[in-house]
Structures are given as C-alpha cells and as structure tokens.
Scaffold this active site. Sequence first.
Site, short mmCIF file in Angstrom:
data_model
loop_
_atom_site.label_atom_id
_atom_site.label_comp_id
_atom_site.label_asym_id
_atom_site.label_seq_id
_atom_site.Cartn_x
_atom_site.Cartn_y
_atom_site.Cartn_z
CG ASN A 220 22.45 44.80 12.12
OD1 ASN A 220 22.75 46.26 11.63
ND2 ASN A 220 21.79 44.18 12.39
CD GLU B 97 47.63 37.59 41.46
OE1 GLU B 97 48.40 37.31 42.27
OE2 GLU B 97 48.15 37.18 41.17
CG HIS C 290 48.79 33.39 42.42
ND1 HIS C 290 49.12 34.90 43.21
CD2 HIS C 290 49.24 33.02 42.39
CE1 HIS C 290 49.72 34.43 43.49
NE2 HIS C 290 50.42 33.15 43.71
#
Lengths: 700, 156
Positions: A437, A68, A46
């Site tokens: 990796n 939202e 917000h």
Amino acid sequence: MEMSQYLEVFIEESKEHLQTVNDSLLALEKNPQDLSIVNEIFRAAHTLKGMSATMGYQDLANLTHIMENVLDAVRNHQIEVDSNILDIVFDAVDDLEAMVTDISAGGSGERNVEVVVEKLKRIEQGEKPADVQHSNVDVTSQHNISVDEENASLPDTISDLDEFELTVLQESDERGFTNFQILVELREDCLLKAARVYMVFEVLEQIGEVIKSNPAVDQLEEENFDHTFSILIVSEESNEEIKNRIEKVSEIESVDVKEFSINQYQNNSQSNGQDFKSEQEVVPSDSEKELETTTSSVATMTPPQEKTEEPSTTKQQTSQNKTIRVNIERLDVLMNLFEELVIDRGRLEQISNDLDHTELEETVERMSRISGDLQNIILNMRMVPVEQVFNRFPRMVRQLARDLNKKVNLDISGAETELDRTVIDEIGDPLVHLIRNSLDHGIESPDHRVQQGKTDEGTLSLEAYHSGNHVFIEVSDDGGGINRDKVLDKAISNGVITQEQAKGLSNQQVFDLIMESGFSTADKVSDVSGRGVGLDVVKNTIESLGGTITIDSKLGEGSVFSIQLPLTLSIISVMLVEVQQEKYAIPLSSIIETAIVKKDDIMHAHNKKVIDFRGRVVPLVFLKDVLDVPVEEEEDYYSVVLVRKGDKTAGLVVDSFIGQQEVVLKSLGNYLTNVFAISGATILGDGQVALILDSNALIK
Amino acid sequence: MSENSLQDEKVIVFQLNKEEYGVPVQQVGSIERMQHITRVPRTSEFVKGVINLRGVVTPIIDLRTRFNLEQVEYNESTRIIIVYIVDMEVGLIVDEANDVIDIPSEAIEPAPEVVGTVEVEYIRGVAKLEKRLLILLDLPKVLSFEEINELMTVEG
C-alpha cells in the site's frame, strides 16, 4: 537410507540458506565489487546443493548447481553483476524456494525450471543479460556447459593462498619436500562426513603438514561441503604412498593426488588475482563513506558504491547464536505440564498455610519462586524475533519498486524485537499489505518527488519496538500522505458515511475510513494493489490478534501505519468475575472500567435496562440471563463491568469482581465450537476451568 | 477396515442404567473420577461442561442425558471415560467403569432392531459373552449433534 527423519531439518536449513542467498544478493546489488558477499552466497548455495543432493532432491541440486556456476563466473570476474543478472538469479532463487515449499508440503520438489536454467546458462556464457531476458529460449539447443566451468564450482582447486601459506610452500620446495594437492571424494552414502574428514586429516598429519584445505577446516567439521574436498599438503612421501594411506579410510570414493606447483599457481592467479587485489585496495577508500546499517537496503538500481560491512561480520553472525529447533507442539506440551505444576503449587501453598509448619512453608515458598522463574523461561522460549517476518521485505520492496518504477529505500529497525510465535505467524500478511500500500499509493514516482522538492528516492521505514505489554510495528513512508478530502468524497459516494457525518470527523476518524471494507483511494487499479482486497482485511487480521491499528498522515509528507500487538496470544490479562456460583473471565483489553450501580439508578429505555454512565446512556447486559446461570437471590447493588466494542459501550452485570489476573488462554477444543459469547477457557489456580467471555458477542 | 471388524476386540466395559456397554480400548484415553465440571452456557443439554484434564480443557457429555435415560445423582462409582474420536477429545459420564475384556469376533452381532432403551443408531453391534450382553457403541454417532453432522458432511 531412511531420509524422512532428516527432512524437517533439511527443510528448515534450506530455508535458512535461501534466506542467506536472498539477503546477500540484495547486498551484492549494492556492492557488486564485494567478493566476500559473492563468497557468502556461494557458501550458502553450495551447502544447499550438497544437502539436496544427499536428500535425493536432484532438481533442487541441479538448479543450485547452475546458479553456482553463474556466481563462480562472477567471482572470477568473468561476468559483471548488474540488476538484470540479479533479476535472473532472483528468479532462480524463487524457483528454489518454490521447490523447498513443495518438499515441505510433502512433494518431490520437482519443478519445470528450463527457462530460468537457460537464462542462467547464457549469462554464464557471457551473453548480455538484456539479450537473455528477451531472447526466445530454445531449450533443446543449449546443452553445452563446458566441463571446466562445471568443475569450477567443485572444491577441487586450491585458491586464495595468503602470503604466509605461499612462503611455507616455497620454503618446502627449496628444502626438497613436495607440495601435493589432494582431492578426496567421499562416497555418496557416507554418513559421518566430518568423521571421515577427521580421519583423512589424521592420516595426512602423520606424513606431512597440511597447509590449507578447501573448504576450510571449520566448514569441513560442520559438514558444510558436498562430497569432495581438497587439501594442500607438504610431504616427503611419494604420490602413491599418500594415495594408498588415504584410501585406507573407509567410505572414500576416490583420491586424486597431484603435485602442486607454486609457479603455476602464481601465474594463474596473476591474471585473475591482479584485479582482485587492486580492487581490495580501492574499496577501503569507499568504505569511508557513511556506513549503512546492515538491515537497511536499497531497493533500486542506483549504481552501488558503498561497501556495507566488513567481510568478517558475516562469519561472526553465524557463530554467535547457538540454537536448537524445538517443535512448537512440544513447547505447548511443556506449557501444559507446567500449568499442572502451577495448579499443584497453589494447592501446596494452601496446605502449608493450613499446617503452619515452618520448614514446609520455606520449601513451598522456594518452590513457588523457582516455578515462577521457570514460567518466565517457558514463555520466553516461545518468543521469536520479528526479524523472521521482516527478512522477506527487502527483496519484496526491491521487486515492487522496480515494477512500479519508483525509487525506494527500505529502512528496517528493531528487527530483534521479540513476539510470541503465534503472533509472528499471523502478522506477515498484514505487513505485506501495508508495505504494498505504501509503495503503491504512498511513495510518489521519482519525477513527481523531484517536482515537490523531495529527493527522488522515497523512504519506507519498518520499525518494531516494545512498549509495556505491547509490541508496536510501524510502517511509515515519506510519500504523498492521505488526502482527507479525497477520502471523504469517496466515503460519501460509497455510502460509508453521509455528508452530514463527514463534517464533524477528526483527521484520525477520516483516515480510519480507508480501512472500511470496499474502500480504495487509488484512482486506478494497479497491478500491485487495488485487487479488491482492501485495508479492511489488514484491520480484521490485526484485531483478531487482539491488536489495533492507527493511521497518521500529513498530506505531502507521508503516512504512518502503527500496529499495536499484544506480546503473546497465549497469555492474556483478564478480570475474573463471579456470576452466582460461576466464575468468568473478561479480557482486560475490552474493559473500560468497573462500577457499582444501585438498583434504583437503573433506567428503562426501549424496554431495555440502561444506566447513565458519565453522561452516556449505556445498555446493561445481565450475564446471569444471557448465560442462563441458575439464580439464587437478587441484590440491591449491581456490579457492572463496562466493556467496549469499537465506539459502542455496554455494561455487563455480574455479582462480584474477583480481581485482575494473567491467565493462559485455552481453546474449548474441536468438539465445542462456536459457543455463544465464549471465546475460550482458562484454568484457575484451584484447578477449575473458567470460561472467557467474548464481550464483542454481547454488544449489538 | 472390514477385516478389522472381524478380528478380536479389546473393549472397556462400563455400566449405564444397569446395562453393559463397550468402547474399543484404542479410543479410550483414560478413566477419571468425577470432578468439578464448569458449565458451558448455551450448549446442548447433554454437554455437562468442561473439565481441566491435566491442563487440557476437555468437554464432558452425560451419556444418560444423551440416551434420554433417567437421571441419577453422581456418586462414588461415577466415572468419566475420556475418549478420542478423529481430532476430538471428549469425556463421557457413566455409572461405573471397571472392566476390560476381549471379545472374539464371532461373538459380535449387528445391532438388533430394539436394544434396551438406547436408540439403535448409536449402536455398532452387540456382543454375547456367555451370560453377558455388551452393547458396542458407535462413538462418532454418539458424539455427533447437528452442528457436527453439518461439519462432517461439508468436510467428507
């Protein structure tokens, strides 16, 4: 309005909020029932929306708004959180991040986000995320977010009243006061929002009692709201009167005063709030399960059960550290000025010694002590917790684990360990590489793990700690480890070493081979690694930072990649030496030891001067020749600094040693680039410049 | 830019081998007295070394060597003019520096084929002011040596 002055703050804060959203989403995945996490995300999103709207980045604000809405639906139990939904929300966050990056690069923050917007909207409308993922998105057909839902994200409704507040409201009702719900909208261009809020509150306090506001008062004070806020107030005044009074405050766009009915509120909240409450009662029993640390997070789709933290801890965190942001360049200027001071301090000390004046001496001593403390503070200001880098890994590991169909638990510790800013900036990429990796080659697939009698979930640990003048960062996994024979076979077939050489190698030396260029132990090239960029890049980057990397591994039990880094790059320990009248600094990190050698002990091999040093033949490098130093006379003894580059050793012949010293590393500037065997310069106590030798360039 | 060159210029005047030269005041950071210069090995002959300029390591060029003029001992009036070009900061050793003057645009003429002993390629123009003759230096060219030339072509 001129916005550019706020841009830097905006970008920094946006990144912070996005990080919060990221972290919280990961936490939510583990605890989908924990509404405090949703609220946390909601708050961050917000604020971000408000900020970007104010700054005029409409695309950013729009996407955040739609995100939202989904969160709001989650909060209101309209949709259930699962990994698929989170994937899409994560996609949206990725887009938001890309927008912010674009803005920080000087762009407009515009980006085509139709696909993800469409997906978000469908989730919001309750479609199964699986359908959303796979459906062909028809962008034009879907444009109907219902008005209710649009408004739901705005703070126009008061919710979550506690017992006490309800009682107050009920009592006031009985005494003939009226409860009002007031929605105040500030003007878009309102500059001092907090000040306006304060004025509104002041007006209201004259005519009644403020029960609650949404957002909360502290949020309002920090301007953590868009342009609207709502207040619940008990008053005797009429609807009109309240409205008129508030409207007298300037920069207010609109005021909406409604009577607030407790009965209606309770009816409403019964349907929503009932399961909310029952959940809250259920959750604590779960929380008795082992609490995990806040920094660890599960990167798998395991059904989330544990409740990680009390909702209150997040609030504490935000208020704990009060910091201001300082441009790193300003710190550099401060550092330069300070060095000037140190140089003058040296002169003052000299003068006071010569004059032998007690009071002067005392003052100078005092000044020296204070400036020493100052130096520490300035250096510390450049230190940043390694958390900044670690932050992005939970998310990355989650995604990678999903892509690779592996179960991985990421364990982070020591995130508070501090490193110099310059090191922090460089260390991210090597770590990303090592983590990839480990996930790709190290940790086995769940089936494979079970076959070997391990748990199906692998553990990847990321640990940082201080030791002496160094910081260590370890990336370890409990995966398959490195197969010594496989590495050797590959090294031989690639021509990195010969069959003969292979026999005498220690485990350590074998593991080091995988960091040679053009080496990959993966049998097949996967999407994640093996794109031709090997661990040699990691090794190079770390060595360029003045660090080292070592590998330890046990077949079947896992591997540890340990990185050792200097605390800071701007200050290094050097050995000052003199060559005729000139002073040079040799980094301590490359020195093995020093020796005094008799001229007669020098031998010749292949036309080169060498010495026998502890049974090894070490070539000598005469600095005065290499550096064209004007020579005055020869001596019978040579002072030799033994330096190493990898496993090669050389002796640098100088005239005398001055001693060990900590110096501030400076560059030679943009004009003198690539000077042979000189890696930089430093300023000595007497104000003169001494050059720092790059011993690597002197060893062939 | 072409318009700028027609406007009046304020220049720092310095002396080299009894001739007067000018560099635009905007490009000059400061004028320093001689101080200890640390030699940097294996660089061009005209790079005298580096100095500590208030905490910044600054390279120093001897303009006499640069222009192949006769070498003289540094003395009390020798100065180092710190100039800024692009992103570089460089000090120039000159015989003397003590004047700032305005040059009206009409006094500036393009460099003639031969001016004194300084090679014409370093000269941006000459300014005639009553009895004085000022040589206006083209600093980027003065500072460039092969490596820099290469860099410029790569980047530009």
